[in-house]
Design a protein around this motif. Structure first.
Motif, PDB file in Angstrom:
ATOM      1  N   ARG A 152       5.328 -24.012   4.071  1.00 23.62           N
ATOM      2  CA  ARG A 152       4.029 -24.009   4.754  1.00 23.62           C
ATOM      3  C   ARG A 152       4.164 -24.250   6.256  1.00 23.62           C
ATOM      4  N   ARG A 153       5.373 -24.498   6.726  1.00 17.51           N
ATOM      5  CA  ARG A 153       5.592 -24.753   8.151  1.00 17.51           C
ATOM      6  C   ARG A 153       6.431 -23.670   8.823  1.00 17.51           C
ATOM      7  N   LEU A 154       6.673 -22.579   8.150  1.00 16.54           N
ATOM      8  CA  LEU A 154       7.501 -21.521   8.732  1.00 16.54           C
ATOM      9  C   LEU A 154       6.732 -20.616   9.676  1.00 16.54           C
ATOM     10  N   GLY A 155       5.398 -20.658   9.621  1.00 17.64           N
ATOM     11  CA  GLY A 155       4.615 -19.840  10.525  1.00 17.64           C
ATOM     12  C   GLY A 155       4.052 -18.577   9.905  1.00 17.64           C
ATOM     13  N   VAL A 156       4.115 -18.453   8.563  1.00 17.32           N
ATOM     14  CA  VAL A 156       3.535 -17.295   7.879  1.00 17.32           C
ATOM     15  C   VAL A 156       2.466 -17.791   6.912  1.00 17.32           C
ATOM     16  N   ARG A 157       1.602 -16.881   6.485  1.00 18.17           N
ATOM     17  CA  ARG A 157       0.484 -17.292   5.639  1.00 18.17           C
ATOM     18  C   ARG A 157       0.601 -16.795   4.204  1.00 18.17           C
ATOM     19  N   ARG A 158       1.585 -15.939   3.914  1.00 14.84           N
ATOM     20  CA  ARG A 158       1.681 -15.339   2.575  1.00 14.84           C
ATOM     21  C   ARG A 158       2.913 -15.882   1.860  1.00 14.84           C
ATOM     22  N   PHE A 159       2.718 -16.305   0.601  1.00 16.29           N
ATOM     23  CA  PHE A 159       3.766 -16.950  -0.184  1.00 16.29           C
ATOM     24  C   PHE A 159       3.866 -16.248  -1.539  1.00 16.29           C
ATOM     25  N   VAL A 160       5.088 -16.017  -1.992  1.00 19.06           N
ATOM     26  CA  VAL A 160       5.308 -15.336  -3.270  1.00 19.06           C
ATOM     27  C   VAL A 160       6.224 -16.193  -4.129  1.00 19.06           C
ATOM     28  N   THR A 161       5.791 -16.458  -5.358  1.00 20.26           N
ATOM     29  CA  THR A 161       6.600 -17.225  -6.304  1.00 20.26           C
ATOM     30  C   THR A 161       6.848 -16.379  -7.552  1.00 20.26           C
ATOM     31  N   GLY A 162       7.780 -16.834  -8.394  1.00 17.97           N
ATOM     32  CA  GLY A 162       7.947 -16.246  -9.715  1.00 17.97           C
ATOM     33  C   GLY A 162       8.999 -15.177  -9.850  1.00 17.97           C
ATOM     34  N   TRP A 163       9.918 -15.066  -8.872  1.00 18.75           N
ATOM     35  CA  TRP A 163      10.923 -14.001  -8.941  1.00 18.75           C
ATOM     36  C   TRP A 163      11.741 -14.051 -10.229  1.00 18.75           C
ATOM     37  N   MET A 164      12.385 -15.173 -10.517  1.00 18.01           N
ATOM     38  CA  MET A 164      13.292 -15.213 -11.667  1.00 18.01           C
ATOM     39  C   MET A 164      12.550 -15.071 -12.984  1.00 18.01           C
ATOM     40  N   ALA A 165      11.346 -15.642 -13.080  1.00 12.85           N
ATOM     41  CA  ALA A 165      10.585 -15.525 -14.328  1.00 12.85           C
ATOM     42  C   ALA A 165      10.191 -14.076 -14.590  1.00 12.85           C
ATOM     43  N   ALA A 166       9.682 -13.378 -13.558  1.00 14.54           N
ATOM     44  CA  ALA A 166       9.296 -11.976 -13.732  1.00 14.54           C
ATOM     45  C   ALA A 166      10.521 -11.106 -13.971  1.00 14.54           C
ATOM     46  N   TYR A 167      11.578 -11.342 -13.196  1.00 18.85           N
ATOM     47  CA  TYR A 167      12.805 -10.565 -13.371  1.00 18.85           C
ATOM     48  C   TYR A 167      13.394 -10.814 -14.755  1.00 18.85           C
ATOM     49  N   GLY A 168      13.424 -12.094 -15.169  1.00 20.82           N
ATOM     50  CA  GLY A 168      13.972 -12.424 -16.480  1.00 20.82           C
ATOM     51  C   GLY A 168      13.180 -11.813 -17.613  1.00 20.82           C
ATOM     52  N   GLY A 169      11.837 -11.758 -17.476  1.00 23.24           N
ATOM     53  CA  GLY A 169      11.020 -11.121 -18.495  1.00 23.24           C
ATOM     54  C   GLY A 169      11.353  -9.651 -18.650  1.00 23.24           C
ATOM     55  N   GLY A 170      11.592  -8.979 -17.518  1.00 23.15           N
ATOM     56  CA  GLY A 170      11.982  -7.577 -17.584  1.00 23.15           C
ATOM     57  C   GLY A 170      13.339  -7.388 -18.237  1.00 23.15           C
ATOM     58  N   VAL A 171      14.274  -8.275 -17.911  1.00 25.09           N
ATOM     59  CA  VAL A 171      15.601  -8.205 -18.526  1.00 25.09           C
ATOM     60  C   VAL A 171      15.510  -8.391 -20.036  1.00 25.09           C
ATOM     61  N   GLN A 172      14.724  -9.385 -20.466  1.00 29.01           N
ATOM     62  CA  GLN A 172      14.599  -9.644 -21.901  1.00 29.01           C
ATOM     63  C   GLN A 172      13.988  -8.451 -22.632  1.00 29.01           C
ATOM     64  N   ARG A 173      13.004  -7.812 -21.994  1.00 28.40           N
ATOM     65  CA  ARG A 173      12.397  -6.637 -22.616  1.00 28.40           C
ATOM     66  C   ARG A 173      13.413  -5.498 -22.738  1.00 28.40           C
ATOM     67  N   ARG A 174      14.196  -5.285 -21.673  1.00 30.34           N
ATOM     68  CA  ARG A 174      15.182  -4.210 -21.716  1.00 30.34           C
ATOM     69  C   ARG A 174      16.247  -4.467 -22.777  1.00 30.34           C
ATOM     70  N   THR A 175      16.701  -5.736 -22.864  1.00 22.16           N
ATOM     71  CA  THR A 175      17.765  -6.024 -23.819  1.00 22.16           C
ATOM     72  C   THR A 175      17.248  -5.949 -25.253  1.00 22.16           C
ATOM     73  N   ARG A 176      15.993  -6.327 -25.485  1.00 22.27           N
ATOM     74  CA  ARG A 176      15.424  -6.162 -26.827  1.00 22.27           C
ATOM     75  C   ARG A 176      15.369  -4.684 -27.203  1.00 22.27           C
ATOM     76  N   ASN A 177      14.960  -3.873 -26.246  1.00 21.76           N
ATOM     77  CA  ASN A 177      14.839  -2.438 -26.520  1.00 21.76           C
ATOM     78  C   ASN A 177      16.198  -1.794 -26.757  1.00 21.76           C
ATOM     79  N   SER A 178      17.230  -2.345 -26.112  1.00 26.88           N
ATOM     80  CA  SER A 178      18.555  -1.752 -26.255  1.00 26.88           C
ATOM     81  C   SER A 178      19.353  -2.378 -27.388  1.00 26.88           C
ATOM     82  N   GLY A 179      18.831  -3.471 -27.966  1.00 25.93           N
ATOM     83  CA  GLY A 179      19.556  -4.153 -29.032  1.00 25.93           C
ATOM     84  C   GLY A 179      20.702  -5.007 -28.533  1.00 25.93           C
ATOM     85  N   ALA A 180      20.697  -5.369 -27.251  1.00 24.91           N
ATOM     86  CA  ALA A 180      21.785  -6.169 -26.691  1.00 24.91           C
ATOM     87  C   ALA A 180      21.748  -7.586 -27.242  1.00 24.91           C
TER      88      ALA A 180
END
Length: 327
Positions: A152-180
């Motif tokens: 909050r002190r870097l001088g920008v107003r936009r913040f994004v969270t959740g990279w690993m959770a969203a990325y991990g969800g996509g990985v889990q979906r792909r591996t389920r579909n591939s049977g990994a």
């Protein structure tokens, strides 16, 4: 002998006489993102000229994290350094060799500020922030309050969270579909680890600041201001403490889901840019078989990739995160 084999890695450390945090500031993790390099060199010149004094703790500057990509003027040397960032006993490419030098260096520090820029034709700076405190298996963390206070002190107003959770969800979906199996799932999840994720895994905290478009003349200024604010807030230098951005001025977004391109013929219906607003039910693209791809909720699109290959991330969807900074 290859040109890459002639390259070396370089960092600069300034240590004060009083105890304090160990900070590391990096630029050119991707070689065509040079605003951080410019800003770091500007701050180092001020320190060397006596305009700025390191009073407490230390700061390490890495103006060019990936010298091969920087020399080429490209995002990557052999591959994206900001994925699968771990020391490798048997390095296979140049980025593995960067990791073998960089990871131990990160582990010697408490706080990381990694300065980036983006390719989109338009857009404002934003900061990628880590998860809430947790002891889960994906990204355990215990410095949420300190990390978000700095963000909050870097001088920008936009913040994004959740990279690993969203990325991990996509990985889990792909591996389920591939049977990994579970072992392959863990291997692929590791691919989501970049500089900030690795820093958190060593017990520190970290922020990725996207300072603007690659060629935006204001991007180096955004990076410079963030460095100075970081050093002042952490009391590494004697300077007025930067005030936190008020909650009412913040736009905090949570990455929720990643959608993959399933076929080379999948296409967007328009030229999307990160943070473009989408409404629930609005068409985003069309599959190769003609099936429309629509937004499952109202939010903003993030990292749309027209050039993604089949079974790769095509775009992310985000929604407002009203709890950011208040947890």
């Amino acid at each position: 002998m290859s040109a890459a084999s002639q390259l070396h890695f370089k960092s600069f450390n300034y240590t004060g006489q009083a105890p304090g945090p160990r900070v590391i500031v990096m630029g050119a993790t991707h070689g065509n993102e040079t605003c951080g390099t410019e800003a770091i060199r500007r701050v180092m010149a001020q320190i060397d000229d006596g305009q700025l004094a390191i009073q407490r703790g230390s700061v390490t500057f890495v103006p060019i994290v990936n010298p091969l990509a920087y020399a080429q003027g490209t995002r990557s040397g052999d591959r994206n350094l900001n994925r699968d960032l771990f020391p490798k006993a048997n390095p296979q490419d140049f980025e593995d060799r960067v990791a073998n030098w960089l990871c131990p260096l990160l582990a010697q520090h408490d706080v990381l500020l990694d300065l980036h820029s983006f390719n989109a034709a338009h857009g404002e700076p934003f900061v990628m922030v880590g998860p809430p405190d947790n002891d889960g298996p994906l990204e355990p963390f215990s410095h949420m309050a300190q990390e978000r206070a700095l963000a909050r002190r870097l001088g920008v107003r936009r913040f994004v969270t959740g990279w690993m959770a969203a990325y991990g969800g996509g990985v889990q979906r792909r591996t389920r579909n591939s049977g990994a199996g579970a072992a392959e799932l863990e291997t692929v999840l590791r691919y989501g680890v970049g500089t900030t994720e690795y820093m958190r895994s060593t017990g520190g905290y970290a922020l990725t600041l996207e300072c603007g478009q690659h060629r935006d003349p204001q991007a180096p200024e955004v990076a410079y201001r963030a460095i100075i604010n970081t050093l002042a807030f952490l009391k590494v230098v004697d300077a007025p403490e930067p005030q936190p951005l008020p909650f009412e001025e913040m736009e905090a977004l949570q990455m929720v889901v990643v959608h993959d391109k399933l076929d080379a013929g999948d296409r967007f219906t328009r030229e999307w840019a990160s943070f473009d607003a989408v409404s629930e039910g609005e068409q985003i693209g069309v599959r190769a078989d003609g099936t429309p791809v629509t937004a499952e909720f109202s939010g903003r699109i993030l990292f749309p990739d027209t050039n993604a290959g089949p079974n790769q991330e095509w775009y992310y969807m985000t929604r407002p995160n009203p709890q950011f900074g208040r947890e």
